[in-house]
Scaffold this motif. Structure first.
Motif, PDB file in Angstrom:
ATOM      1  N   TRP A   1      12.802  30.488   2.577  1.00 42.76           N
ATOM      2  CA  TRP A   1      13.772  29.510   1.501  1.00 42.76           C
ATOM      3  C   TRP A   1      15.412  29.076   2.035  1.00 42.76           C
ATOM      4  O   TRP A   1      15.645  28.323   1.953  1.00 42.76           O
ATOM      5  CB  TRP A   1      13.382  29.435  -0.249  1.00 42.76           C
ATOM      6  CG  TRP A   1      12.155  30.183  -0.531  1.00 42.76           C
ATOM      7  CD1 TRP A   1      11.804  31.506  -0.580  1.00 42.76           C
ATOM      8  CD2 TRP A   1      10.729  29.855  -0.203  1.00 42.76           C
ATOM      9  NE1 TRP A   1      10.883  31.406  -1.103  1.00 42.76           N
ATOM     10  CE2 TRP A   1       9.537  30.323  -0.289  1.00 42.76           C
ATOM     11  CE3 TRP A   1       9.729  28.868   1.007  1.00 42.76           C
ATOM     12  CZ2 TRP A   1       8.557  30.564  -0.671  1.00 42.76           C
ATOM     13  CZ3 TRP A   1       8.737  28.519   1.021  1.00 42.76           C
ATOM     14  CH2 TRP A   1       7.916  29.364   0.361  1.00 42.76           C
ATOM     15  N   LYS A   2      15.692  30.494   2.541  1.00 41.07           N
ATOM     16  CA  LYS A   2      16.766  30.456   2.087  1.00 41.07           C
ATOM     17  C   LYS A   2      17.631  29.537   3.844  1.00 41.07           C
ATOM     18  O   LYS A   2      18.518  28.650   3.415  1.00 41.07           O
ATOM     19  CB  LYS A   2      17.647  31.729   2.343  1.00 41.07           C
ATOM     20  CG  LYS A   2      19.371  31.865   2.813  1.00 41.07           C
ATOM     21  CD  LYS A   2      19.260  33.990   2.553  1.00 41.07           C
ATOM     22  CE  LYS A   2      19.663  34.028   3.847  1.00 41.07           C
ATOM     23  NZ  LYS A   2      20.141  35.616   3.818  1.00 41.07           N
ATOM     24  N   TYR A   3      16.873  30.126   4.547  1.00 35.81           N
ATOM     25  CA  TYR A   3      17.647  29.705   5.792  1.00 35.81           C
ATOM     26  C   TYR A   3      17.409  28.252   6.070  1.00 35.81           C
ATOM     27  O   TYR A   3      17.666  27.495   6.857  1.00 35.81           O
ATOM     28  CB  TYR A   3      16.506  30.214   7.254  1.00 35.81           C
ATOM     29  CG  TYR A   3      17.337  31.806   7.178  1.00 35.81           C
ATOM     30  CD1 TYR A   3      18.417  31.887   8.145  1.00 35.81           C
ATOM     31  CD2 TYR A   3      16.573  33.129   6.966  1.00 35.81           C
ATOM     32  CE1 TYR A   3      19.689  32.646   8.148  1.00 35.81           C
ATOM     33  CE2 TYR A   3      17.517  34.107   7.888  1.00 35.81           C
ATOM     34  CZ  TYR A   3      19.023  34.018   7.862  1.00 35.81           C
ATOM     35  OH  TYR A   3      19.794  35.515   7.665  1.00 35.81           O
ATOM     36  N   TRP A   4      15.729  27.568   5.623  1.00 37.41           N
ATOM     37  CA  TRP A   4      15.385  26.291   5.152  1.00 37.41           C
ATOM     38  C   TRP A   4      16.915  26.019   4.707  1.00 37.41           C
ATOM     39  O   TRP A   4      16.848  24.472   5.019  1.00 37.41           O
ATOM     40  CB  TRP A   4      14.789  26.028   4.553  1.00 37.41           C
ATOM     41  CG  TRP A   4      13.483  25.045   4.231  1.00 37.41           C
ATOM     42  CD1 TRP A   4      13.175  24.035   3.014  1.00 37.41           C
ATOM     43  CD2 TRP A   4      13.233  23.871   5.643  1.00 37.41           C
ATOM     44  NE1 TRP A   4      13.360  22.477   3.315  1.00 37.41           N
ATOM     45  CE2 TRP A   4      12.428  22.210   5.000  1.00 37.41           C
ATOM     46  CE3 TRP A   4      13.505  23.394   6.659  1.00 37.41           C
ATOM     47  CZ2 TRP A   4      13.022  21.303   5.574  1.00 37.41           C
ATOM     48  CZ3 TRP A   4      13.320  22.305   7.816  1.00 37.41           C
ATOM     49  CH2 TRP A   4      12.736  21.289   7.318  1.00 37.41           C
TER      50      TRP A   4
ATOM     51  N   ASN B   1      23.533  23.881   9.418  1.00 33.69           N
ATOM     52  CA  ASN B   1      23.779  25.481   9.653  1.00 33.69           C
ATOM     53  C   ASN B   1      23.204  26.168  10.360  1.00 33.69           C
ATOM     54  O   ASN B   1      23.654  27.128  10.966  1.00 33.69           O
ATOM     55  CB  ASN B   1      24.648  25.625   8.571  1.00 33.69           C
ATOM     56  CG  ASN B   1      25.393  25.242   7.453  1.00 33.69           C
ATOM     57  OD1 ASN B   1      26.735  24.206   7.555  1.00 33.69           O
ATOM     58  ND2 ASN B   1      25.143  25.837   6.006  1.00 33.69           N
ATOM     59  N   LEU B   2      21.974  26.260  10.763  1.00 33.97           N
ATOM     60  CA  LEU B   2      20.985  26.508  12.165  1.00 33.97           C
ATOM     61  C   LEU B   2      20.742  25.111  12.430  1.00 33.97           C
ATOM     62  O   LEU B   2      19.520  24.027  12.821  1.00 33.97           O
ATOM     63  CB  LEU B   2      20.271  26.298  10.637  1.00 33.97           C
ATOM     64  CG  LEU B   2      19.178  28.002  10.517  1.00 33.97           C
ATOM     65  CD1 LEU B   2      18.835  28.404   9.737  1.00 33.97           C
ATOM     66  CD2 LEU B   2      20.386  29.054  11.778  1.00 33.97           C
ATOM     67  N   SER B   3      20.511  25.629  13.627  1.00 31.08           N
ATOM     68  CA  SER B   3      20.173  25.090  14.812  1.00 31.08           C
ATOM     69  C   SER B   3      18.821  24.589  15.466  1.00 31.08           C
ATOM     70  O   SER B   3      18.395  25.820  14.918  1.00 31.08           O
ATOM     71  CB  SER B   3      19.855  25.191  16.648  1.00 31.08           C
ATOM     72  OG  SER B   3      20.107  26.700  16.707  1.00 31.08           O
TER      73      SER B   3
ATOM     74  N   TRP C   1      15.313  28.104  14.333  1.00 33.95           N
ATOM     75  CA  TRP C   1      15.127  28.159  13.549  1.00 33.95           C
ATOM     76  C   TRP C   1      13.399  28.575  14.555  1.00 33.95           C
ATOM     77  O   TRP C   1      12.792  29.089  13.367  1.00 33.95           O
ATOM     78  CB  TRP C   1      14.846  26.543  12.771  1.00 33.95           C
ATOM     79  CG  TRP C   1      13.797  26.357  11.631  1.00 33.95           C
ATOM     80  CD1 TRP C   1      12.704  25.356  12.241  1.00 33.95           C
ATOM     81  CD2 TRP C   1      13.217  27.272  10.676  1.00 33.95           C
ATOM     82  NE1 TRP C   1      11.790  25.453  10.629  1.00 33.95           N
ATOM     83  CE2 TRP C   1      12.138  25.979   9.867  1.00 33.95           C
ATOM     84  CE3 TRP C   1      14.049  27.788   9.885  1.00 33.95           C
ATOM     85  CZ2 TRP C   1      12.456  26.627   8.320  1.00 33.95           C
ATOM     86  CZ3 TRP C   1      13.684  27.900   8.187  1.00 33.95           C
ATOM     87  CH2 TRP C   1      12.832  26.946   7.950  1.00 33.95           C
ATOM     88  N   ARG C   2      12.891  28.193  15.243  1.00 34.34           N
ATOM     89  CA  ARG C   2      11.972  28.501  16.190  1.00 34.34           C
ATOM     90  C   ARG C   2      12.279  30.447  16.366  1.00 34.34           C
ATOM     91  O   ARG C   2      11.292  30.607  16.197  1.00 34.34           O
ATOM     92  CB  ARG C   2      11.614  27.864  17.334  1.00 34.34           C
ATOM     93  CG  ARG C   2      11.412  26.866  16.925  1.00 34.34           C
ATOM     94  CD  ARG C   2      10.581  26.658  18.576  1.00 34.34           C
ATOM     95  NE  ARG C   2      11.852  26.756  19.860  1.00 34.34           N
ATOM     96  CZ  ARG C   2      11.751  25.693  19.978  1.00 34.34           C
ATOM     97  NH1 ARG C   2      11.882  24.189  19.752  1.00 34.34           N
ATOM     98  NH2 ARG C   2      12.599  25.545  20.936  1.00 34.34           N
TER      99      ARG C   2
END
Ligand code: FES
Length: 574
Positions: free
Chosen positions: A168-171, A178-180, A184-185
Motif C-alpha cells: 500500500w505504501k509504495y503503491w 515517486n516510483l519508476s 515497482w517491478r
C-alpha cells in the motif's frame, strides 16, 4: 476414556461391528493397502489440508502434512488426509471472506461425515484459520490447529519489506509519481520470497496467534516461520497429540470458552492485531454458544497495553517476533492480564505452557510498564452512523485525525470509487471524509477488504498520506490509516450509511467512541425512505445462499443457520 477399548472410538462405528456396512468399510480400507495392523482399533486422525497451487501461503503444506502423518503413526494412530478448500487471500474473488463460511461448513461436514476420531487443521492464510476453527467447534471432535507460519522477510534495495503494508505504501508513492516502473517491478519480486503467510501482524499472524492463545495449537507454533525446521517438528508433535486427544480430548467446545475468548482479545490488543479478528472471533463465539459481543472488545481494549512493535502498527516483522521469544514470551510477560487456568490441546493449562518463556528483545516485545500505547489498538465506535457498531484500528491511524469533523465525499460502491477517486475535478480536500457504501456482507457481497480507501491522487501529489475514511467494508490486517470499518448495519441492510450525501458533516471521535452524521434524524429517515432499494440479485448458487443468510459484522458474518451450539446428531451408519 480407556485407550485400550477401541469401542470408545468414533471410528469404531465404521470399522468395528460385525455388519454388512462395516465389512464394506474394512474391505475398502484394504483397497488402500491397509490391513488389520493399520486400522483395527487405532484412532483415525483426519488431517484437513488447505494446500492448493492457488494459495502460495500454503505451498509447504505438502511436506507439513507428511510431518503430521509421521507423528500420528509414531503415536499409534492412522492418519487420513482430507483436502478441503483453501480460499487463499490473494486470488480468491470477489473476496476470500465470501468463502470463509463455505470452508467452515466443509470442515464441519467432512469431520462429521467420516470416521474421524480427531482432526488436525492445517491453515494460516487469513480466512482459513477462523473457518477451520468454526467448523471444528461445530463438529465437536477433538481438533488441533497447525499454523502455516509466516514467510521470510521481504527485501528491496537493502530495505526490509513487509507483506501488504509496504504494497500500500509504495503503491501510493507510485501513484504520486515517486516510483519508476522498474522500481515497482523490483518490489514485486522482493516482497513475497517464500511460502508462508504474510509476515506482518496482518490477519493471518493475528488469527494464528489467537488460535494458539485459545489453546488450539501446540505451544509456540504460531510464531515459527514457515521455512524453519521447527515448523515440521511442531507439526509432528501435533500429529502425536491428536492421537492422544482422540482418546482423551479436549473437544473444541472445552477450549472455546468465554475465558479463552477474553484471552484472545487481550492478545489481539497487545499485538496490535488485525481488525478482521473481531469479525472472526465473534463468529467463533457464535458457534460455541458464547455470549460475546463488540462491547467486550472495547472493554478489553481500553485496559490492555499495546506491547508488540509489529507492522503495520509498528516497525518489526514476524521473524523478529519469533527471535524475541514469540507468542509464549509475550503471553508470559502479560500473564496477569490473562486467564492462565484455561485448558489447551496438550492437556496443560495456558499458564503451564508459557512458564519460563522469556523475551529476548524488549524493543520488539515491550515491557508492560513501557508499552507502545496504554490501551489496545482497536476501538469500537457507535453513533447514528453505526448504531450496531463500527471499528477503527487507531494504533495504525494518524493521531491528529482521531478527533475530526469533515464534509463527506460519498462513493456509491467500489466501481464508483474506482472511476472517480483520481478525477482531478473531484471536490475533496485533506479535511474531507471519504465514504464508501455497498461494501458490506450483503452489499458487496462478502465484505471485501476495501476499507482502506485510496487517497485521491491530487491529494497524494500535495503530500497527503492519510485522511478519515469510513465504510461498511473490512480492511486487510496489513493496512493502516484512519479507516472506520465494519459499520453495522451496512448500507445495503438499511443502515444510515445509505443516507449520507456529499457535504454532510461527519464526526469521528475515537476517545469518545463516537461516529456521527450531523443530519437531523427525521431527515435521515426521509432520505432512507426515498433511497432506491439496491437490488442484490443472485438467482442461484452459493452467493444466493450467502446473501440470504449472512449476518451483519457485529455478529461475525456467519450464516444464521450455522450459529449456536445445538449438537448435530452423528450420522447414521447403515
Ligand atoms: Fe495469505 Fe496474507 S495472502 S496470509
Amino acid at each position: 476414556m480407556s485407550r485400550q477399548d477401541p469401542t470408545h472410538l468414533r471410528s469404531y462405528r465404521w470399522y468395528g461391528p460385525d455388519s454388512l456396512r462395516a465389512f464394506g468399510h474394512r474391505s475398502r480400507a484394504r483397497q488402500s493397502g491397509l490391513g488389520d495392523s493399520d486400522f483395527a482399533g487405532k484412532p483415525v486422525v483426519g488431517i484437513l489440508n488447505t494446500w492448493t497451487d492457488l494459495n502460495s501461503c500454503h505451498l509447504h503444506f505438502k511436506t507439513t502434512v507428511e510431518a503430521i502423518k509421521r507423528g500420528v503413526l509414531q503415536e499409534g494412530g492412522l492418519p487420513m488426509e482430507i483436502p478441503v478448500m483453501s480460499c487463499g487471500e490473494t486470488l480468491t474473488k470477489p473476496t476470500s471472506m465470501l468463502y470463509r463460511n463455505f470452508l467452515a461448513m466443509e470442515a464441519e461436514e467432512m469431520i462429521r461425515a467420516n470416521p474421524v476420531d480427531a482432526a488436525v487443521l492445517l491453515g494460516g492464510c487469513d480466512k482459513s484459520t477462523p473457518a477451520l476453527l468454526m467448523g471444528a467447534i461445530s463438529a465437536g471432535v477433538p481438533a488441533i490447529y497447525v499454523p502455516s507460519g509466516p514467510m521470510i522477510k521481504g527485501n528491496w534495495n537493502g530495505q526490509v519489506l513487509g507483506s501488504g503494508a509496504d504494497v500500500w505504501k509504495y503503491w501510493d508513492e507510485r501513484r504520486a509519481g515517486n516510483l519508476s516502473e522498474e522500481e515497482w517491478r523490483e518490489i514485486e519480486g522482493g516482497i513475497a520470497r517464500s511460502p508462508g503467510h504474510c509476515m506482518t501482524m496482518g490477519t493471518a499472524a493475528t488469527m494464528t496467534a489467537l488460535a494458539e492463545t485459545m489453546g488450539f495449537s501446540i505451544p509456540g507454533s504460531s510464531s515459527v516461520p514457515a521455512m524453519d525446521a521447527n515448523h515440521a517438528r511442531l507439526a509432528a508433535e501435533a500429529g502425536r497429540q491428536a492421537v492422544r486427544n482422540a482418546w482423551e480430548g479436549p473437544r473444541p467446545g472445552e477450549l472455546a470458552t468465554r475465558k479463552a475468548f477474553e484471552n484472545a482479545v487481550v492478545v489481539d490488543m497487545a499485538l496490535g492485531g488485525s481488525t478482521n479478528a473481531i469479525v472472526h472471533l465473534l463468529a467463533m463465539a457464535g458457534r460455541a454458544g458464547i455470549n460475546f459481543n463488540l462491547d467486550d472488545f472495547d472493554v478489553i481494549s481500553r485496559k490492555t497495553p499495546l506491547l508488540a512493535d509489529l507492522r503495520p502498527s509498528g516497525r518489526f516483522l514476524m521473524d523478529d517476533f519469533y527471535g524475541a521469544g514469540g507468542l509464549c514470551a509475550l503471553l508470559n510477560r502479560m500473564g496477569n492480564l490473562l486467564h492462565l487456568d484455561v485448558p489447551t490441546v496438550n492437556g496443560m493449562t495456558l499458564g503451564e505452557n508459557i512458564t519460563g518463556s522469556r523475551v529476548f528483545n524488549d524493543e520488539v516485545i515491550r515491557n508492560c510498564d513501557n508499552p507502545l500505547a496504554d490501551d489496545g489498538g482497536t476501538a469500537v465506535l457507535r453513533g447514528n452512523l453505526a448504531p450496531d457498531g463500527a471499528v477503527i484500528k487507531h494504533s495504525a491511524a494518524t493521531p491528529e485525525l482521531l478527533q475530526h469533523t469533515g464534509p463527506a465525499v460519498v462513493f456509491e460502491d467500489y466501481n464508483d470509487l474506482a472511476a472517480r477517486i483520481d478525477d482531478p475535478e473531484l471536490e475533496v480536500s485533506a479535511d474531507s471524509v471519504l465514504v464508501l457504501r455497498n461494501a458490506g456482507p450483503v452489499g458487496a457481497p462478502g465484505m471485501p477488504e476495501w476499507g482502506m480507501l485510496p487517497i485521491p491522487k491530487k491529494l497524494l501529489e500535495q503530500g497527503v498520506r492519510d485522511m478519515v475514511r469510513i465504510s461498511d467494508a473490512r480492511m486487510s490486517g496489513t493496512s493502516y490509516g484512519t479507516c472506520v470499518l465494519h459499520i453495522a448495519p451496512e448500507s445495503a441492510a438499511g443502515g444510515t450509511l445509505a443516507a449520507v450525501q456529499d457535504g454532510d458533516l461527519i464526526t469521528l471521535d475515537v476517545s469518545g467512541r463516537r461516529l456521527e452524521l450531523d443530519v437531523p434524524e427525521d431527515e435521515i429517515k426521509r432520505r432512507l425512505a426515498a433511497s432506491d432499494e439496491r437490488t442484490i440479485a443472485y438467482a442461484r448458487g452459493y452467493t444466493k445462499l450467502y446473501t440470504e443468510h449472512v449476518t451483519q459484522a457485529d455478529r461475525g458474518c456467519d450464516f444464521d443457520f450455522l450459529e449456536g451450539d445445538e449438537p448435530t446428531p452423528e450420522p447414521e451408519i447403515h
